[in-house]
Design a protein around this motif. Structure first.
Motif, PDB file in Angstrom:
ATOM      1  N   ARG A 161       0.832  -1.210   0.000  1.00  0.00           N
ATOM      2  CA  ARG A 161       0.000   0.000   0.000  1.00  0.00           C
ATOM      3  C   ARG A 161       0.859   1.249   0.000  1.00  0.00           C
ATOM      4  NH1 ARG A 161      -5.039   1.389   4.107  1.00  0.00           N
ATOM      5  NH2 ARG A 161      -5.228   3.617   3.530  1.00  0.00           N
ATOM      6  N   ASP A 162       1.933   1.201   0.754  1.00  0.00           N
ATOM      7  CA  ASP A 162       2.813   2.370   0.822  1.00  0.00           C
ATOM      8  C   ASP A 162       3.446   2.666  -0.530  1.00  0.00           C
ATOM      9  OD1 ASP A 162       4.416   4.389   2.368  1.00  0.00           O
ATOM     10  OD2 ASP A 162       6.047   3.109   1.626  1.00  0.00           O
ATOM     11  N   TYR A 163       3.908   1.614  -1.211  1.00  0.00           N
ATOM     12  CA  TYR A 163       4.513   1.811  -2.534  1.00  0.00           C
ATOM     13  C   TYR A 163       3.484   2.353  -3.538  1.00  0.00           C
ATOM     14  CZ  TYR A 163       8.934  -0.530  -1.367  1.00  0.00           C
ATOM     15  OH  TYR A 163      10.155  -0.853  -0.837  1.00  0.00           O
ATOM     16  N   PHE A 164       2.270   1.818  -3.482  1.00  0.00           N
ATOM     17  CA  PHE A 164       1.234   2.293  -4.409  1.00  0.00           C
ATOM     18  C   PHE A 164       0.919   3.774  -4.159  1.00  0.00           C
ATOM     19  CE2 PHE A 164      -0.453  -2.303  -4.673  1.00  0.00           C
ATOM     20  CZ  PHE A 164       0.333  -2.550  -5.781  1.00  0.00           C
ATOM     21  N   GLU A 165       0.779   4.132  -2.887  1.00  0.00           N
ATOM     22  CA  GLU A 165       0.455   5.523  -2.553  1.00  0.00           C
ATOM     23  C   GLU A 165       1.583   6.464  -2.967  1.00  0.00           C
ATOM     24  OE1 GLU A 165      -0.399   5.503   1.569  1.00  0.00           O
ATOM     25  OE2 GLU A 165      -2.419   4.662   1.330  1.00  0.00           O
ATOM     26  N   ARG A 166       2.837   6.043  -2.776  1.00  0.00           N
ATOM     27  CA  ARG A 166       3.980   6.867  -3.179  1.00  0.00           C
ATOM     28  C   ARG A 166       4.012   7.037  -4.693  1.00  0.00           C
ATOM     29  NH1 ARG A 166       9.094   4.173  -0.420  1.00  0.00           N
ATOM     30  NH2 ARG A 166      10.140   5.688  -1.808  1.00  0.00           N
ATOM     31  N   SER A 167       3.681   5.981  -5.407  1.00  0.00           N
ATOM     32  CA  SER A 167       3.659   6.070  -6.875  1.00  0.00           C
ATOM     33  C   SER A 167       2.606   7.069  -7.331  1.00  0.00           C
ATOM     34  CB  SER A 167       3.384   4.688  -7.474  1.00  0.00           C
ATOM     35  OG  SER A 167       3.272   4.762  -8.887  1.00  0.00           O
ATOM     36  N   ILE A 168       1.413   7.025  -6.690  1.00  0.00           N
ATOM     37  CA  ILE A 168       0.331   7.933  -7.070  1.00  0.00           C
ATOM     38  C   ILE A 168       0.682   9.368  -6.704  1.00  0.00           C
ATOM     39  CG2 ILE A 168      -2.077   8.529  -6.620  1.00  0.00           C
ATOM     40  CD1 ILE A 168      -2.614   5.541  -6.222  1.00  0.00           C
ATOM     41  N   SER A 169       1.320   9.559  -5.579  1.00  0.00           N
ATOM     42  CA  SER A 169       1.665  10.920  -5.151  1.00  0.00           C
ATOM     43  C   SER A 169       2.687  11.558  -6.090  1.00  0.00           C
ATOM     44  CB  SER A 169       2.212  10.894  -3.718  1.00  0.00           C
ATOM     45  OG  SER A 169       3.460  10.219  -3.676  1.00  0.00           O
ATOM     46  N   GLU A 198      -4.554  -0.628  -8.801  1.00  0.00           N
ATOM     47  CA  GLU A 198      -3.889  -1.557  -7.883  1.00  0.00           C
ATOM     48  C   GLU A 198      -4.188  -1.207  -6.426  1.00  0.00           C
ATOM     49  OE1 GLU A 198      -2.590  -4.250  -8.385  1.00  0.00           O
ATOM     50  OE2 GLU A 198      -1.634  -4.353 -10.347  1.00  0.00           O
ATOM     51  N   LEU A 199      -4.092   0.085  -6.103  1.00  0.00           N
ATOM     52  CA  LEU A 199      -4.367   0.501  -4.720  1.00  0.00           C
ATOM     53  C   LEU A 199      -5.831   0.291  -4.376  1.00  0.00           C
ATOM     54  CD1 LEU A 199      -3.473   1.758  -2.089  1.00  0.00           C
ATOM     55  CD2 LEU A 199      -3.827   4.032  -3.111  1.00  0.00           C
ATOM     56  N   GLY A 200      -6.738   0.618  -5.294  1.00  0.00           N
ATOM     57  CA  GLY A 200      -8.161   0.420  -5.027  1.00  0.00           C
ATOM     58  C   GLY A 200      -8.479  -1.043  -4.813  1.00  0.00           C
ATOM     59  N   ARG A 201      -7.858  -1.918  -5.604  1.00  0.00           N
ATOM     60  CA  ARG A 201      -8.102  -3.355  -5.416  1.00  0.00           C
ATOM     61  C   ARG A 201      -7.597  -3.821  -4.058  1.00  0.00           C
ATOM     62  NH1 ARG A 201      -5.633  -7.664  -9.660  1.00  0.00           N
ATOM     63  NH2 ARG A 201      -3.695  -6.611  -9.035  1.00  0.00           N
ATOM     64  N   LEU A 202      -6.436  -3.314  -3.640  1.00  0.00           N
ATOM     65  CA  LEU A 202      -5.882  -3.696  -2.337  1.00  0.00           C
ATOM     66  C   LEU A 202      -6.763  -3.183  -1.201  1.00  0.00           C
ATOM     67  CD1 LEU A 202      -3.607  -4.945  -0.653  1.00  0.00           C
ATOM     68  CD2 LEU A 202      -2.362  -2.782  -0.878  1.00  0.00           C
ATOM     69  N   LEU A 203      -7.221  -1.945  -1.316  1.00  0.00           N
ATOM     70  CA  LEU A 203      -8.066  -1.368  -0.259  1.00  0.00           C
ATOM     71  C   LEU A 203      -9.414  -2.090  -0.177  1.00  0.00           C
ATOM     72  CD1 LEU A 203      -7.378   2.438  -0.844  1.00  0.00           C
ATOM     73  CD2 LEU A 203      -6.603   1.041   1.095  1.00  0.00           C
ATOM     74  N   ALA A 204      -9.989  -2.423  -1.334  1.00  0.00           N
ATOM     75  CA  ALA A 204     -11.274  -3.128  -1.322  1.00  0.00           C
ATOM     76  C   ALA A 204     -11.129  -4.504  -0.697  1.00  0.00           C
ATOM     77  CB  ALA A 204     -11.807  -3.240  -2.750  1.00  0.00           C
TER      78      ALA A 204
END
Length: 425
Positions: free
Chosen positions: A352-360, A370-376
């Motif tokens: 999750r941290d890597y996905f959020e850093r990529s989006i930021s 990818e992040l939405g699938r992980l959060l869901a």
């Protein structure tokens, strides 16, 4: 001087011999015709006959010169026919350029009767017949061209091949080119036409063998040749990937070895090969090859592919990718790759941290998905819906601006994404 003396001596001896022969054997010649008779010695008769033959020859030569002289009637008539043929040929060519095929063909045929080089008239008439879709007359014109000049066989075959290519008759065009090259040699035109025929037949093996000749004779511009070389390499890799069963990987590897070295470093060719190799089931080989390439040069496309490949040792794969972070902490593709590799090891928080850093760093729809699938999957449906919506907005489908109802739910600032600014709030 000695040679002239020797010739004179031989002539004197021969003359003396002939005189002695005439004196010893004068002979007798009698010619009788319609009550008239001529009696003479044999030698005098032979001299008279020789004199008559020479006189006739001289008279014929004189007559020929008189008739072919610029002021003679025959010369004027022939010149007039040639001028008329030249005018008809010129008009026929002009009408051909303007698209008046029927009139052009008629004028070209008439001009061929007295043209100095009728083969050109017949060849252009054949082209006009082709434009008129008169195949039988086209063959007749080509036969007339060959009959007018037996040495024009190669040119006739080249013209026929060119028209066959325009009609998408690629097989017959290759046969015509084979005949043209058999009677002559490979020319830039024949090579160009052959490459078009092979493209029409998707004969990529033949094109690969033809490429050196195309380059040697400078048939194509550098840009077109480079594009054709790349396209041939890509097609051959696709053909190799079409092998069924366990031979697919072997066929791909063999095709890759046959690919020129400079094209092996071409991004499009390299990416296609690695993608096909991975799809063929050679995952570990693809992972190792990508790692070796990235050690020499950075390629975000290969990094993204590296994160998609499920290796046999995911922990080692993640550790290798984390080593690439040095100096590339803000590389969005690498962060997305690391998020996927972490998720493959069930390191949910790290993923999750890597996905959020990529989006930021750079909001992209794929990272949002990818992040939405992980959060869901983690049960955080509210945040998952926000991320999914952000990802949909990033796809820019051109939705019009419309008024929307206010969101009554308390705003969670954990991962709202400013699409326009590309920053995390």
């Amino acid at each position: 001087m000695m040679r002239l003396f020797f010739v004179a001596l031989v002539a004197l001896l021969l003359g003396a011999g002939v005189v002695a022969l005439i004196d010893s054997e004068p002979g007798y010649l009698l010619v009788a015709y319609s009550g008239y008779t001529i009696e003479t010695s044999l030698w005098i008769g032979l001299l008279l006959i020789a004199g008559i033959v020479l006189a006739l020859y001289a008279a014929l030569r004189l007559l020929q010169r008189v008739l072919s002289a610029p002021g003679s009637l025959v010369f004027w008539a022939n010149s007039r026919k040639r001028r008329q043929a030249a005018r008809l040929t010129s008009r026929g060519l002009m009408n051909f350029i303007e698209g008046n095929w029927k009139q052009s063909r008629r004028q070209l045929r008439r001009g061929a009767r007295h043209a100095e080089a009728p083969v050109f008239n017949h060849l252009m008439a054949a082209r006009a017949s082709f434009q008129l879709e008169d195949r039988s007359q086209m063959r007749s014109d080509l036969e007339a061209a060959l009959a007018s000049d037996s040495q024009a066989a190669a040119a006739v075959d080249l013209v026929q091949a060119e028209m066959q290519l325009q009609a998408a008759q690629y097989g017959p065009a290759l046969a015509s080119l084979d005949r043209a090259e058999a009677s002559g040699s490979r020319t830039p035109l024949s090579l160009r036409l052959r490459s078009k025929a092979m493209l029409g037949l998707s004969d990529w093996e033949g094109l690969r063998a033809l490429l050196p000749d195309l380059q040697k004779h400078e048939v194509l511009s550098a840009r077109k040749l480079a594009r054709l070389r790349r396209e041939t390499a890509l097609r051959l890799l696709k053909v190799a990937a079409g092998d069924l069963g366990d031979n697919t990987v072997t066929a791909l590897q063999r095709a890759w070895k046959q690919t020129p070295a400079d094209l092996q470093h071409d991004d499009r060719v390299l990416h296609r090969y690695l993608s096909l190799l991975a799809n063929a089931g050679a995952t570990e080989e693809t992972i190792n090859l990508i790692a070796r390439i990235l050690k020499k040069r950075w390629d975000p496309v290969l990094v993204e592919q590296f994160g998609r490949l499920p290796g046999q040792n995911p922990q080692q794969q993640l550790a290798l990718a984390e080593g690439w972070l040095v100096g590339r902490e803000e590389e969005p593709t690498l962060l997305l790759c690391l998020g996927r590799l972490a998720a493959r090891q069930r390191l949910w928080g790290q993923a999750r941290d890597y996905f959020e850093r990529s989006i930021s760093v750079d909001p992209r729809d794929e990272a949002c998905a990818e992040l939405g699938r992980l959060l869901a999957a983690s049960g955080d449906y509210l945040q998952a819906s926000k991320v999914f919506c952000a990802g949909l907005a990033l796809q820019d489908r051109g939705l019009p601006e419309l008024p929307l109802p206010e969101n009554a739910v308390a705003k969670d600032r954990l991962i709202t994404v400013d699409i326009s600014a590309g920053k995390k709030h």
